[in-house]
Motif scaffolding. Structure first.
Motif, PDB file in Angstrom:
ATOM      1  N   HIS A 128       0.866  -1.187   0.000  1.00 41.15           N
ATOM      2  CA  HIS A 128       0.000   0.000   0.000  1.00 41.15           C
ATOM      3  C   HIS A 128       0.901   1.235   0.000  1.00 41.15           C
ATOM      4  CE1 HIS A 128      -3.906   1.909   0.656  1.00 41.15           C
ATOM      5  NE2 HIS A 128      -3.315   2.733   1.508  1.00 41.15           N
ATOM      6  N   GLN A 134      -2.371   8.478  -2.558  1.00 43.81           N
ATOM      7  CA  GLN A 134      -2.997   7.248  -2.075  1.00 43.81           C
ATOM      8  C   GLN A 134      -3.976   7.548  -0.949  1.00 43.81           C
ATOM      9  OE1 GLN A 134      -2.567   3.977  -3.366  1.00 43.81           O
ATOM     10  NE2 GLN A 134      -4.400   3.781  -2.118  1.00 43.81           N
ATOM     11  N   SER A 135      -3.653   8.550  -0.119  1.00 48.51           N
ATOM     12  CA  SER A 135      -4.593   8.938   0.937  1.00 48.51           C
ATOM     13  C   SER A 135      -5.872   9.516   0.332  1.00 48.51           C
ATOM     14  CB  SER A 135      -3.939   9.949   1.884  1.00 48.51           C
ATOM     15  OG  SER A 135      -3.720  11.197   1.243  1.00 48.51           O
ATOM     16  N   ASP A 138      -7.829   6.523  -0.900  1.00 46.15           N
ATOM     17  CA  ASP A 138      -8.446   5.824   0.234  1.00 46.15           C
ATOM     18  C   ASP A 138      -9.690   6.555   0.725  1.00 46.15           C
ATOM     19  OD1 ASP A 138      -6.388   4.039   0.040  1.00 46.15           O
ATOM     20  OD2 ASP A 138      -5.216   4.902   1.671  1.00 46.15           O
TER      21      ASP A 138
END
Length: 413
Positions: A128, A134-135, A138
């Protein structure tokens, strides 16, 4: 079970140096990517790999404990380098490590390099990313496809830097005969789609797949260093001549491949092998057949000249033309600069500037266009430093999007 492996690293078509490092051995696979823009990212990645490669021996039962210890030792070694030479302060690297014990893999991960598992025709991402985009993924604010072109797609939230001593992600999974494990730097996974990687990993030997993954990344437009490690799980022992592979910045000498690469990279040429290099002169061609005979400099020096009639007028006309061209260039440059925007700090707040982030003696090439209520004191140290250094934007809308992203994060960190 055994590992049959291959490792390839290429500087790419844009970078001047390779800041990736990689290692593949019978028990260990690892990729480290020196963080772009940091001081000596190549030194950070090679230092980490040199520390991690000591894991390349049959592990004991506490496979995750061994991984955690090795990652921490790599981080400590980077800290020692910074302490010895303060000019290296800021150097950092990602680390993705897979340790094999014959029946299972243990994985340690920090940063945005990745590990994948290709099993029975399906590709699964194991790690991940520790990145800003990526946050956002998410949280459901952007998609995976949008993350590939996001202005802050390269902003890493966790890395080995010898200062923050971040904890790596640790997990393990059982191995099966026929498994193919793929580790790569973001020069590959940041460019290739999931389907394209699966297509390549489903073909050929580990060496063939590694080469094709690097080649496909560069052909798809990757502007970063590209490092790919491919390993197959097999019941058959590997060939005796399959030695551990050290690639990228950590390698003493770059690995040579019979692919016809150009200067500074293995894959600059077309698939046909055309590297764009000047072909050597065949041995049977007489000297001087490819170039004209040199001109006698003395003959040039004394060659007849045009009469000097009206020469002052010609010089005046040339000067006027040059002044006119210079004025047009300056006017066009100024007009272009006023269509540019960037985000930076003014009076402790995030501000959108119009113009270019540069100064000439006595001339300011930008001015504050919009001052926001986002205060740098409410941002994390990483975000605040990004803003102080200035963040380029494609246009005003892009600059406002950047501000919105930081505004959404100011109370999180």
């Amino acid at each position: 079970m055994y590992l049959h492996y291959s490792a390839i690293s290429d500087v790419g078509r844009v970078r001047r140096e390779n800041q990736d490092s990689g290692y593949a051995g019978p028990w260990l696979l690892t990729v480290c990517d020196g963080v772009g823009g940091a001081v000596r990212g190549d030194l950070a990645s090679s230092t980490a790999v040199q520390a991690l490669r000591k894991l390349d021996q049959e592990p004991d039962d506490d496979i995750l404990g061994q991984l955690a210890g090795a990652v921490h030792r790599a981080d400590d070694r980077i800290a020692e380098l910074v302490e010895e030479d303060p000019a290296l302060n800021g150097t950092s690297t990602t680390a993705t490590v897979a340790l094999f014990d014959g029946t299972r893999f243990g994985v340690g991960h920090i940063g945005d390099s990745r590990a994948y598992l290709y099993r029975r025709g399906e590709l699964r991402q194991l790690t991940h990313d520790h990145t800003f985009v990526q946050s956002l993924i998410d949280e459901g604010r952007i998609t995976e496809e949008q993350s590939r072109t996001h202005p802050h797609r390269n902003l890493i939230l966790k890395a080995l830097d010898g200062i923050r001593h971040e904890e790596p992600d640790l997990f393990e999974f059982p191995a099966e005969v026929g498994d193919r494990v793929f580790l790569c730097s973001d020069g590959a996974c940041g460019t290739l789609t999931h389907d394209r990687m699966a297509e390549i990993l489903g073909t050929g030997t580990p060496d063939f797949a590694a080469v094709e993954l690097v080649r496909a990344s560069l052909e798809a437009g990757s502007t970063d260093n590209v490092t790919c490690i491919v390993a197959d799980v097999s019941e058959e022992a590997p060939p005796e001549d399959l030695a551990p592979l050290l690639v990228g910045a950590a390698a003493d000498l770059p690995r040579r491949l019979p692919l016809g690469g150009g200067v500074g990279g293995l894959f600059r040429g077309h698939r046909s092998g055309d590297t764009g290099e000047i072909p050597p002169v065949p041995d049977d061609v007489p000297a001087g057949a490819y170039v004209a005979d040199p001109i006698d400099p003395e003959a040039v020096r004394y060659a007849p000249r045009d009469p000097g009639r009206y020469s002052w007028l010609r010089r005046l006309l040339i000067a006027l033309v040059l002044l006119g061209v210079a004025w047009v260039v300056l006017a066009a440059g100024w007009s272009w600069s006023q269509q540019q925007f960037y985000v930076a700090e003014e009076d402790g707040r995030i501000t959108i500037f119009r113009g270019i982030d540069a100064r000439l003696p006595g001339i300011s090439l930008s001015h504050a266009y919009e001052t926001t209520d986002v205060e740098l004191t409410r941002l994390s140290d990483i975000d605040a430093e990004q803003v102080r250094e200035g963040i380029e934007a494609d246009d005003l809308e892009d600059a406002r999007l950047t501000v919105d992203n930081y505004a959404a994060r100011q109370d999180v960190d």
